[in-house]
Motif scaffolding. Structure first.
Motif, PDB file in Angstrom:
ATOM      1  N   ALA A 225      -5.872  11.547  -1.343  1.00 49.61           N
ATOM      2  CA  ALA A 225      -4.665  10.725  -1.158  1.00 49.61           C
ATOM      3  C   ALA A 225      -4.292  10.048  -2.480  1.00 49.61           C
TER       4      ALA A 225
ATOM      5  N   THR B  63      -4.423   4.440  -2.737  1.00 50.14           N
ATOM      6  CA  THR B  63      -4.499   5.543  -1.773  1.00 50.14           C
ATOM      7  C   THR B  63      -3.225   5.667  -0.939  1.00 50.14           C
ATOM      8  N   ALA B  64      -2.131   5.078  -1.437  1.00 54.34           N
ATOM      9  CA  ALA B  64      -0.799   5.301  -0.862  1.00 54.34           C
ATOM     10  C   ALA B  64      -0.671   4.902   0.606  1.00 54.34           C
TER      11      ALA B  64
ATOM     12  N   GLY C 139      -0.915  10.554  -4.747  1.00 59.00           N
ATOM     13  CA  GLY C 139      -0.091   9.388  -5.049  1.00 59.00           C
ATOM     14  C   GLY C 139       0.196   9.278  -6.540  1.00 59.00           C
TER      15      GLY C 139
ATOM     16  N   ALA D  62      -2.174   0.260  -3.283  1.00 62.16           N
ATOM     17  CA  ALA D  62      -1.354   1.466  -3.484  1.00 62.16           C
ATOM     18  C   ALA D  62      -2.170   2.652  -4.008  1.00 62.16           C
TER      19      ALA D  62
ATOM     20  N   ASN E  51       4.075  10.036   3.828  1.00 56.46           N
ATOM     21  CA  ASN E  51       4.697  10.882   2.797  1.00 56.46           C
ATOM     22  C   ASN E  51       4.218  12.341   2.950  1.00 56.46           C
TER      23      ASN E  51
ATOM     24  N   ILE F 116       1.772  13.818   0.239  1.00 55.14           N
ATOM     25  CA  ILE F 116       0.410  13.274   0.318  1.00 55.14           C
ATOM     26  C   ILE F 116      -0.275  13.764   1.590  1.00 55.14           C
TER      27      ILE F 116
ATOM     28  N   THR G   6       0.823  -1.212   0.000  1.00 59.07           N
ATOM     29  CA  THR G   6       0.000   0.000   0.000  1.00 59.07           C
ATOM     30  C   THR G   6       0.864   1.272   0.000  1.00 59.07           C
TER      31      THR G   6
ATOM     32  N   LEU H 243       3.690   9.276  -8.577  1.00 60.62           N
ATOM     33  CA  LEU H 243       4.057   8.156  -9.441  1.00 60.62           C
ATOM     34  C   LEU H 243       4.484   8.633 -10.832  1.00 60.62           C
TER      35      LEU H 243
ATOM     36  N   TYR I  16       4.714   5.041  -1.734  1.00 58.50           N
ATOM     37  CA  TYR I  16       5.441   6.320  -1.806  1.00 58.50           C
ATOM     38  C   TYR I  16       6.132   6.637  -0.492  1.00 58.50           C
TER      39      TYR I  16
ATOM     40  N   TYR J  20      10.027   9.618  -8.863  1.00 57.82           N
ATOM     41  CA  TYR J  20       9.546   8.272  -8.515  1.00 57.82           C
ATOM     42  C   TYR J  20       9.813   7.274  -9.637  1.00 57.82           C
TER      43      TYR J  20
END
Ligand SMILES: *Cc1c(COP(=O)(O)O)cnc(C)c1O
Length: 437
Positions: A327, A284-285, A331, A282, A75, A78, A68, A335, A71, A340
């Motif tokens: 979120a 919603t990070a 993210g 992932a 973070n 976020i 999940t 990305l 990042y 990233y």
């Protein structure tokens, strides 16, 4: 001397009234046999690729908390976006209302999804994203005047723990007590060079002797099935046959989505694109739960009618929660950034280099990699939840590394922000494990 004594007293108090003891009083953990494993480790803080326990000990989160927190935990970028959204609009019924975070997220998703995807439906976890996909496929045929009731899935796939998703999952350790209540699912083996002809024949047989609504699959990598990987060209053959027979294809990208396979989605690497894609984890990070099921215009159009009866009557209270959308949007922005994308390349190259070094080790059966996902099978047979598995788990935890072996498979799927030193530390611990098993 006095200071030392005081410390001891307070240590004792932590034991008795501490988080571990209080946890055991009222909490029932997932995937846990509490009679054998009563203790859960309290984690008090997380930052970047690191987790911290009560004593301040650090652990590298080698699996990004079930893929999940890609990042990095908490973070800052976020966090700022989520905090701002929380003060603006927290929650609103998504039937009859809409909001900018959801609209922006739908636009951002359509931009990065395979180009045949047009519509976004919200739910709140990976299981429900698949549940939605399966229900969409069933009702798609129903709305067109055809009752199709069979779903095809891979033998060892995992799609979640709600009834539809669970029915499609082939991992029996989860399913035993419920099998009599499943929806109708027919299974095919995952394809490889040796069995592909057999798989295709079985697929044809199932399609010919059932009314098949959909095929659900994890593209390229089966997460819960010990990171089993298969070739894009074989899954492509299967998808083509599904398309020819009007069998709706549902790509479960809950694990593979958002950059992990080296492309935005695993489906990008496969020529034939799915009709429906489910996403969560992932998405919603790691901040708040949410899920999305995307589909083509053709699927969506089958639900348009002058009668309400053909609409998709499925809703979750927190559908498209604005905070979760914020979120997710943040993210996706990360990305797409060069920073990233560089991380992804760096980790991929690092895994490749490590693999060259150890793939012929006598204690290793096989290794495999897809993007930032790296897995190896140890040369020992063991139970998925057996004693040995916990010993290996402890080996890593003692070294300050959280890796969660799946049977005799050890895999790394760390946050994109994992440092080169942290990667090396994990590789080192794997090498040490190989010496001791
Ligand atoms: C985790 C996972 C699910 C289930 O998601 P939950 O959010 O745990 O319900 C479904 N499919 C795949 C491929 C997964 O990895």
């Amino acid at each position: 001397m006095k200071v030392e004594q005081d410390n001891k007293v307070s240590d004792l108090m932590i034991e008795e009234n501490g988080l571990r003891a209080r946890d055991q009083k009222h909490i029932w953990h997932p995937l846990t046999q509490h009679k054998i494993h009563p203790e859960a480790l309290p984690i008090v803080k997380a930052k970047g690729a690191l987790l911290y326990d009560e004593s301040g000990k650090e652990y590298i989160d080698g699996i990004a908390s079930w893929y999940t927190a890609m990042y990095g935990h908490c973070n800052e970028y976020i966090l700022a976006k989520v905090g701002k959204q929380m003060q603006q609009l927290d929650q609103i019924v998504f039937a009859g209302f809409t909001h900018e975070p959801a609209i922006k997220l739908s636009e951002a998703l359509i931009e990065i999804l395979p180009e045949n995807q047009e519509k976004i439906f919200f739910s709140d976890n990976g299981s429900t994203a698949n549940e939605v996909g399966i229900k969409m496929a069933l009702q798609y045929h129903f709305n067109r005047g055809e009752k199709r009731n069979t779903i095809i899935a891979f033998e060892d796939g995992f799609h979640g723990d709600t009834f539809g998703a669970m029915s499609a999952s082939g991992l029996s350790v989860y399913n035993g007590p419920f099998e009599d209540f499943f929806i109708d699912v027919q299974r095919i083996p995952t394809p490889n060079t040796n069995n592909i002809d057999e798989v295709i024949e079985k697929l044809h047989n199932i399609i010919d002797s059932n009314s098949v609504a959909a095929f659900i699959y994890e593209p390229l990598v089966q997460g819960a099935n010990a990171m089993h990987m298969f070739d894009a060209k074989y899954i492509n053959q299967i998808l083509k046959i599904c398309k020819e027979n009007d069998v709706i294809t549902i790509a479960d990208e809950v694990m593979t989505g958002f950059g992990k396979t080296g492309s935005m989605f695993a489906s990008d690497i496969i020529e034939t694109k799915p009709d429906i894609i489910s996403m969560s984890k992932a998405l919603t990070a790691g901040f708040v739960p949410m899920a999305v099921t995307s589909c083509t215009q053709d699927i969506y159009d089958a639900f348009l009618d002058d009668s309400v009866g053909k609409a998709f009557f499925h809703a979750h209270t927190y559908s498209a929660n604005p905070i979760a959308c914020a979120a997710a949007l943040a993210g996706i922005e990360l990305l797409q950034s060069e920073e990233y994308q560089n991380h992804i390349q760096r980790i991929t190259a690092s895994h490749q280099e490590f693999d060259q070094k150890i793939k012929n080790h006598p204690k290793i059966k096989t290794t495999r990699q897809q993007g930032v996902i790296y897995a190896l099978d140890l040369q020992i047979e063991m139970d998925r939840y057996g004693k040995k598995r916990y010993e290996i788990f402890d080996h890593f935890m003692q070294k300050g590394i959280f890796l969660r072996p799946l049977g005799s498979t050890i895999y790394i799927l760390a946050p994109y922000v994992v440092s080169t030193e942290q990667l090396d530390k994990m590789y080192e611990a794997i090498l040490e494990l190989l010496e001791s098993v």
